[in-house]
Every structure is written in C-alpha cells, then in structure tokens.
Design an enzyme around this catalytic site. Structure first.
Site, PDB file in Angstrom:
ATOM      1  N   CYS A   1       0.790  -1.030  -0.095  1.00 18.16           N
ATOM      2  CA  CYS A   1       0.226  -0.086   0.090  1.00 18.16           C
ATOM      3  C   CYS A   1       0.976   0.852  -0.238  1.00 18.16           C
ATOM      4  CB  CYS A   1      -1.235  -0.322   1.152  1.00 18.16           C
ATOM      5  SG  CYS A   1      -2.305  -1.135   1.188  1.00 18.16           S
TER       6      CYS A   1
ATOM      7  N   CYS B   1      -4.615   4.822   8.800  1.00 19.01           N
ATOM      8  CA  CYS B   1      -4.448   3.557   8.936  1.00 19.01           C
ATOM      9  C   CYS B   1      -5.480   2.696   9.676  1.00 19.01           C
ATOM     10  CB  CYS B   1      -3.598   3.096   8.812  1.00 19.01           C
ATOM     11  SG  CYS B   1      -2.923   3.308  10.979  1.00 19.01           S
TER      12      CYS B   1
END
Lengths: 418, 552
Positions: free
Chosen positions: A210, A233
């Site tokens: 990511c 996150c």
C-alpha cells in the site's frame, strides 16, 4: 499497575490546553520529557513504523529514555528494507526496548487467507494487521507518543503537541510542528541513517503493497493507499475528532459485504496511463487498445464494462482484474444483468463485481441474484434502505440464476443441485 | 387447472408486500413518478387518460369460478362495476385508486392471482389457445408448459429490464387460435420423427407500428431443453436488442435488421453453452405440473350430437348460438362454449360484475369449474355437456351474454381507444358499436359468415387491426379522427398482414365502407362456403378497392 484511575485527574488538573501552551513549537525533546517523566511516568509508550522519518522521533526517545517501550507493528507486509532499518536504528540509537507486535494468526487465516486483503479491502487489512494487534497494548498505557506532523496531510493541519483521546488517554506528538525541512535538517544535524527506500522516492513508508513513490511536490503521504479514498490507517482515528477527523460517512459510497466502506477505486480519467494506473476501472474498449500495458501494470486494476461492450472479448484476461464495474447508465437498461451472469456463472469470475451508475433499491435484489456483489450508491433513499437492510425484495426465486443454490423447498427443476 | 402450492402462494404474497411498500413510497413522495413507473408497470398498473388502470394476469387464459367471482368482487368494490377482458387473455380495471391497489392485489393473491408482469419491459403473461385441453384438434395441452414458462419468467432477475415488452404465446393445436406468429416468441406443438412432442419456435413476430410475421428459428425443441432455449433467445435479445428507439426495440426489429440467420447463430451459440445445464426440465417435473391439468373425469353422455338445423327452425337465436359459439370437444358428448362479450352496441370485451358472477356460476355448475378468456376478448366454458347446452344458453340469455356471433362480423377485437387510453389517436369502441349496429341483424351476420374485424385506435395496434380480415386503424389527421381500412390480415397458421386499401374514412363513414366491402365480397364469392378471407385471397384487393374508391 493500573494507571487509568489517576490519569484523568492528572490530565484534568493540568488541562490539555495549558499543557499545549507550555512548550515552544520546536521543543520536541521538552514535550517528550514532560510526558514521560512528569505527566505519565512509566505510562508512556511509542508506536513506530520505522519508516522514512521515524528516525527523528526515535532519536528523541533515545535522548529522553532509551528504555521507553517502542512498539513496532510487524504487519507481515513490510518491505525487507524496513525490517533491516529496524535493526539499524536499534543499534545506532541504543534503543533497548523495541517490541514487535504481530497480527493474530487466526485473524489472518480467517480474513486474509490469500494475503490479498490489502487489495480488496484495505481498511480491513489495516484493521487486522494494525488496529487489532495494537488494541490490547494500547490499554496498557495512558500515554502514547506518535511521530505525526501537521504538515503531513490536510487532516493534521491543527495537530497539537498533546491530544486527549476519546478514551481519556493522552497522545503525545513531539514532532507536531516539524516541517519536511525540519525533519531533514534534524537528520543531518544528528547524522541519522536514512530509510533505505527514502532515496528511491518513498516519503511515507507503510506496508509494501500500500505504499508507492511520491512525486516531487506531492503530499508526502500521497503515496500511502494511493488511489484509495484512505489517508489514515485506522489507528489514529480514535482521537478528538477536531484533530484527526475520520472520513465522513457520505464518502463511503461502496456497499459491500453488508456495509458502506471507502471505495479503493477511482474513476478512470482521460489521460490516465494504462501502464501505471492503480485502482482504476479501465473502460473495456480502452483496455482492448492497451491490453499489453495493463497486463504488465503491477498495480491493482479494475475493468469497466458498459452496455454494449462484449464481455466475451476479455474472457481470457478477467483474472487480471481485482474488480469489474458494470455500468447501469439508467436503471431501465438491463444489459448489465446479462453481463453479470456471464461473469459469475460462465466465466466463474470470483472477485468483486460492482454495479455503478443508476443503482436504485428496487433493482438491487435483481443485481445481486445475477452475481453483483458490490454497489456504488449515491441515491440517498437507496443508501438508507441498504443501511436499514430493507430492500423491496421477493426472497423466493423461480429461477436457478446466479451461483448460489436456490433453497430447498422451491421447484426441483429450478435448483442447481439435482 | 394449476393450483398454487405454498411456494407459489408465498411468492405472490411477497410480491404484493413489495409493491405495497412501493405504493406507500410513491404516495409519500419518496419515489418520483419516473422511479415509480417501471415498478408499477411490472405490477400491471398503468396511468391512463383519466385514472390508473390495473391489468390482472390470467395465466394462459384459465380461470376457475372462485377466481372469476373475485374479479367480479373487485369490479364491484374497487371499480365501476365492470372489467375489460383483453387480447392478452387478461382483465383490466379502468378506474382503481392507487391507494386501493395493494388491497386489490391482496384480494387477488387470496385466489392465486396477481398482476405480475402484465406490463413493463419484461416477459408478459403467456397466452394460449382458449380451447387448450378441450379441443378435438389438439396435439397436446400447452398449458403445463405455459405454467412452467410462467414460473421461469416470473421476476426473472436478468430479464426484468429488457429493451421492450416481450410476449410469448403457445399452442398445442395445428389450428392456431393463439396468434403465435404475431408474438415475440411463438411456440407450436410439433412431433419429431420419433413421435416425441416438442415445440416449433417462432421468433420476431409482432404487430404495433411495424407488423412482422414470426420466423421459424427452430423446428423442434424438446421439452427438456425448452427453458434453456428460451433463455438463450432472451439473453441475445437483452444484450443486442435496440434501446435507442422504443419503436424499434422489440425483438422483431432485431430479427428483421440482423436477419434470422444471424440471430439464430447467436441463439444457437448461447444455447450450446446453457443446454443441459440447470435449466434442463426433468420429465418428472413436467409430469408433476401436467397432473394439475389432467382433464376432468367426464361422465359419459348419452347425448353426443345436437341437431343445429332443427334448433335453428325451432328457436333461431338458440340455433345461431349453437351454430357459431360451440367448438368441438375431444370428449364425446361435450363441447366448448364461447360466451360472446360482443353484444350489439356494447364495448367489446367488457363484462359487468353481475355477468362475471353468472359466468362463474355456470362454470361451477356446467363446466367442471373451468373458464377461459380468449384473445378475441370473449369467455369460454371449455367442458359443457351437450345435454346441458340449453340450460347454459338460457342462463346466458338472462344475463345478456347469449349473442350467437362468435367468429362473425360483430365479434370484433377492439382496443379501448381514445375513450380510455393515453396513447390513442382515435376512438375505437364507438366505431365497433356503430358497425355492430349496422350488422345487428343475425340473419345478415349468418349470411356473411366468418369474418374478423379488428380495430385499433392508434398505430400500437392493441386491437390487432393488422391481422383482421378487415382491419380498422384510427389515426389523427389535421386534428380529426380518420380510419384507415386494411384487408387480408390473418392471425392463424396462414398468417398474413393486412394491406391498407386507400385513404382513410371519417368515423361516420366507416360502417358504410365496411358494408360496401361486405357487399362486394358477397357479390363475388363462389359460394356461401367461400369465406371473406378466402375470397380476398382469390380476388386480390382490386374489386374491393374499386368498390370503395371507384376506379379513377
């Protein structure tokens, strides 16, 4: 020792505002020392990603107390360079209490058996690999040190040195006022080692899948979850909303597995490059023109199928796509139902099949039966109906449509299993 | 006849609840008319010129007395005391209120009826021969397969938003009384070399503004593969049918533009993929459904013939009724009786609540509780003992239902026209009424013999004018109504589309024009046995054209 009894009193007596007023903008060491020695002695810990600019914070920690617990989220998805960097910093800074936290193997096995959850549902991936493992650790400390900085993203523009979280913990941000230049200068001044990937264009480094390279002048965190409507996150969400506000619910347009979630995909735009695009649904005709480039593109990609497109023409390449979007330009255009059935039943396409366009509650049950398993919904009453799980549906079926079994009790010839 | 099991009942209940919710959302304003339209249409609810119109499905035109009484009850309670039987073998109510619709659907569900897919761009009610299961000339009763098609097509998730509506007709007799060649798909029972009965599949027929005769796409599909074959056609149509122009969206245009061979190739390719898959129909299932349609246990009858000639002398009206309104039954001693809904001066296809109740009583008492609706807008008692005919007739006389005109010039198909329909350009019911007055004399009708007049109030051809031996089409010209006359249409196995004879007529000139055509026919026919259509085919249009327009 349980600290939670005294912590609120201490915080309240000081007042978080007063606390924030005590320190000069750049007095990072003062902030950390105050927290670790005065406010919450023995009750402060740090979470570090050991990313591109983690060295600065860890250097501060080493100055204040090299035995402060430093937790490293060993998500299992890190770059090898990051793992090497952990060892480099430990030895160079003299940190003696670095603790790796691993995700629960049962969770990984259950939710991410193939290791590709990051691709289909990055929020859930973060959840099982970061939020969940951290939670029991979080409960053990009244104060947490972070390396977050105001300049990093819009959402962090008002980040103070001290934050009060919604569960009465204190969040300490010694680097809140550091700019990119301050960080670099600090590294130079103290001869801190660079993350091995920094020189290769990575400015904010998280898990390997990511994280991508950030262009010159781009927001340093733009490389995180690139292409996704996702900036944090999840582990930073639990703070005073005025500081690190989570995304508003209206932005969660993708309905999947019973909930609205952030859509990792963005619309394909003119000028997008088939060779380097990420998380885009490339229109089928464009894909056919640039097939080789898309197949060589290492990033997650989707395919947009509009009415009139021949899904047969891409049958061999379907496996390349993480998601296929079926366009319903008007709810009355039913071609997408045939497309969905061909994908699900004939080509056994098992990834996401999403409906986009004029997606309304009265058609959704039909879409689902035809194999559509995700919906991009903007029509407000339809969103409500989905949230409240009250779709106008006839739950009894006369036809063996789709890949799921028609329940026992229906017509024998209409069931898939004879 | 078919009876709902728990599954069918729960399905219809579920649908009723779903639509009740949609009506509620429409009434509350949550749904716009644009969003509500396709939903109400899929439940048979139209917005007409003056009010909502609810169309109730009568699958393959079969009803029992309990259902007919419920239809009467609905007409009485929620409408203005009558209903209108349609060319799709359905019934429609012209004056229901939106708020009552969920209640009406609940009433219908209580007698195993519904309005599902009686409109909208989906697969509509399957229609068939009104004498199915009774006719002497039948190869097989088509209704079990009709029922299976009904089930397969009900709320089919892939085919609920087709380019346009889709109509399937099925007949088990070589004498096509269901106009299967003018449907999107027509199914005709056929035997293969081995003697197994399967289906000829005709595709791309239709009326409307572009009439087309269906084309044979497959000469034999066995029962076990029929659903797979139908699904293949539907998928080809759903994917490739035109959606850019609603007037070119029917499958007939796709077949016409692409050519039968292209479409056949696509259908066969699709069929090759799905054949033998989940849609394979096990013979046990067909047997199970067929059991519902087993013929009743007919008591044997001593009277197996009736002397019509004698009755004609004794009671001419009764004699004419016997002569025209009976169809030969496969069981000796029985006949199928057509109950004409075409009284002189009436609106074709209309029945009052009281008439519906009477017909229900007759069905219960004399026809093993069975009734049919015909695509020519009449009703049928399919299984009447010849010994009971007089009693049935007398009861019909008392209710104004004893017109002995089935198949004659006054037995017209007629759309609702401008009196009701939002699409119409011209009135059609008053034209039918005027013609029926003109030819009211029974002797005159008998002299003319079989002649089908079909009247549409606009180009959409709901009155089937294209397939009338004489067709009448209402059009709007310069703000007034004009009526074009076509000749030579035929909806049967000898399918043909009528040709426009010449300039249109004003409404008050239409009955006279029809009379001129009829007189021309009578003057030119070889004998009283040569029907109008046969004479037209032999003579061509010239003598008729000359009679109407002169030879200038």
């Amino acid at each position: 020792m349980l600290h939670s009894e005294r912590k609120p009193d201490k915080l309240r007596s000081l007042g978080i505002l007063a606390l924030n007023g005590m320190f000069d903008e750049m007095d990072a060491v003062g902030v950390l020392r105050q927290a670790a020695a005065e406010i919450l002695p023995g009750d402060v810990a740090i979470v570090s990603s050991f990313g591109a600019d983690s060295a600065v914070l860890l250097h501060l920690v080493a100055q204040v107390d090299p035995s402060l617990p430093v937790y490293f989220l060993e998500t299992g998805k890190h770059f090898a360079e990051t793992l090497a960097y952990v060892e480099t910093l430990k030895s160079q800074l003299g940190l003696i209490n670095v603790i790796a936290i691993h995700p629960d193997p049962a969770d990984v096995k259950r939710f991410d058996p193939n290791g590709d959850l990051w691709e289909t549902d990055p929020d859930s991936c973060c959840h099982i690999r970061k939020t969940e493992p951290l939670e029991p650790i979080t409960e053990q400390f009244g104060g947490w040190v972070t390396g977050r900085k105001r300049f990093q993203t819009k959402e962090r523009g008002v980040l103070p040195h001290f934050e009060l979280t919604s569960d009465d913990r204190i969040k300490i941000n010694p680097l809140a006022y550091f700019t990119d230049a301050d960080v670099n200068q600090y590294k130079i001044d103290h001869g801190l080692p660079e993350h091995p990937l920094f020189a290769r264009g990575y400015k904010s480094i998280g898990c390997a899948p990511c994280t991508s390279v950030v262009a010159e002048g781009e927001d340093p965190r733009a490389g995180r979850w690139r292409g996704l409507n996702k900036k944090e996150c999840g582990i930073h969400f639990d703070f005073n909303g005025a500081i690190a506000s989570p995304m508003s619910a209206a932005k969660f347009t993708l309905h999947k597995d019973g909930a609205f979630i952030a859509d990792p995909f963005h619309a394909w735009e003119d000028g997008d490059d088939a060779a380097s695009a990420r998380y885009k649904h490339i229109p089928l005709p464009v894909f056919l023109e640039s097939r080789d480039a898309v197949l060589a593109n290492p990033h997650p990609m989707g395919l947009l199928v509009s009415p009139g497109d021949a899904i047969e023409s891409v049958e061999a390449d379907l496996g390349r796509f993480a998601s296929i979007a079926i366009k319903f330009p008007a709810f009355s255009d039913g071609r997408g139902y045939s497309t969905a059935r061909l994908l699900a039943e004939r080509y056994h396409y098992a990834n996401e099949i999403r409906a986009v366009g004029d997606v309304l509650q009265d058609q959704i049950p039909l879409m689902r039966r035809c194999g559509i398993n995700a919906l991009v919904v903007t029509h407000e009453p339809t969103r409500q109906a989905l949230v409240e799980n009250r779709l106008p549906e006839v739950a009894l079926f006369y036809q063996p449509v789709g890949v799921t079994e028609v329940p026992v009790g229906t017509r024998p010839y209409l069931r898939r299993a004879h | 006849m078919y009876r709902y099991d728990e599954f069918d009942a729960a399905f219809v209940e579920g649908r009723t609840a779903q639509f009740a919710d949609q009506v509620k959302r429409r009434l509350s304003g949550e749904l716009s008319e644009d969003q509500f339209r396709p939903l109400r249409l899929m439940n048979g609810l139209y917005l007409q010129l003056h009010a909502y119109m609810l169309r109730v499905a009568v699958p393959y035109g079969t009803l029992n007395s309990r259902q007919m009484r419920k239809l009467a009850h609905i007409a009485r309670t929620y409408d203005r005391g009558y209903g209108h039987f349609t060319t799709r073998q359905n019934i429609q109510y012209n004056w229901p209120r939106l708020k009552d619709i969920p209640v009406i659907l609940g009433e219908l569900a209580s007698v195993e009826m519904h309005a599902i897919q009686t409109s909208g761009n989906c697969i509509r009610n399957v229609t068939t021969d009104q004498f199915a299961g009774a006719a002497l000339d039948e190869i097989i009763d088509p209704r079990p397969v009709g029922e299976i098609i009904r089930q397969w097509s009900s709320l089919h998730p892939e085919f609920s938003y087709l380019p346009r509506k889709f109509k399937i007709a099925i007949t088990g007799s070589p004498n096509d009384r269901a106009a299967i060649r003018f449907h999107d798909i027509g199914l005709q029972a056929a035997a293969n070399a081995a003697g197994d009965v399967g289906w000829e599949v005709w595709v791309g027929g239709g009326l409307g503004r572009t009439p087309m005769i269906g084309k044979l796409i497959n000469s034999f599909v066995p029962n076990e593969h029929l659903l797979a074959y139908l699904e293949s056609i539907m998928r080809v149509y759903n994917r490739y049918g035109r959606r850019d122009n609603k007037y070119k969206a029917r499958i007939k245009i796709l077949v016409h533009e692409e050519g039968l061979e292209t479409i056949k190739g696509q259908v066969e390719a699709e069929f090759a993929e799905v054949r033998g898959g989940v849609l394979t129909l096990p013979s046990e299932e067909l047997d199970r459904i067929s059991a519902y349609f087993e013929p009743p246990a007919f008591p044997s009858q001593s009277a197996t013939r009736i002397d019509v000639a004698r009755e004609l002398i004794l009671d001419p009206a009764y004699g004419r009724w016997l002569e025209h309104n009976l169809n030969s039954h496969r069981q000796p001693g029985y006949a199928s009786v057509t109950i004409s809904l075409k009284p002189v001066g009436g609106a074709p296809g209309d029945a009052t609540d009281a008439q519906m109740d009477v017909v229900a009583d007759l069905a219960e008492r004399y026809s093993f509780d069975e009734l049919r609706v015909t695509h020519e807008q009449n009703l049928v008692l399919p299984h009447v003992a010849i010994a009971d005919l007089r009693e049935v007739y007398d009861a019909l006389v008392a209710s104004g239902l004893a017109e002995g005109n089935a198949g004659l010039i006054t037995d017209m198909i007629c759309c609702p026209g401008l009196d009701f329909c939002a699409l119409a350009n011209a009135r059609s019911i008053p034209i039918a009424q005027a013609i029926s007055h003109k030819f009211a004399a029974p002797e005159r009708q008998a002299e003319i013999g079989d002649l089908k007049i079909k009247i549409s109030g606009c180009i959409n051809a709901c009155g089937h004018h294209h397939v009338g031996h004489i067709g009448i089409l209402g059009v709007e010209k310069k703000g007034g109504e004009l009526y074009q006359i076509t000749l030579g249409g035929d909806a049967t196995q000898d399918a043909s589309v009528g040709k426009i004879l010449g300039p249109g007529f004003e409404a008050d000139k239409v009955p006279g024009a029809i009379e001129t055509l009829v007189d021309t026919y009578i003057a030119r026919r070889q004998s009283a046995d040569e029907t109008f259509i046969a004479a037209y085919r032999r003579l061509g249009e010239a003598p008729f054209k000359e009679a109407l327009y002169g030879n200038g």
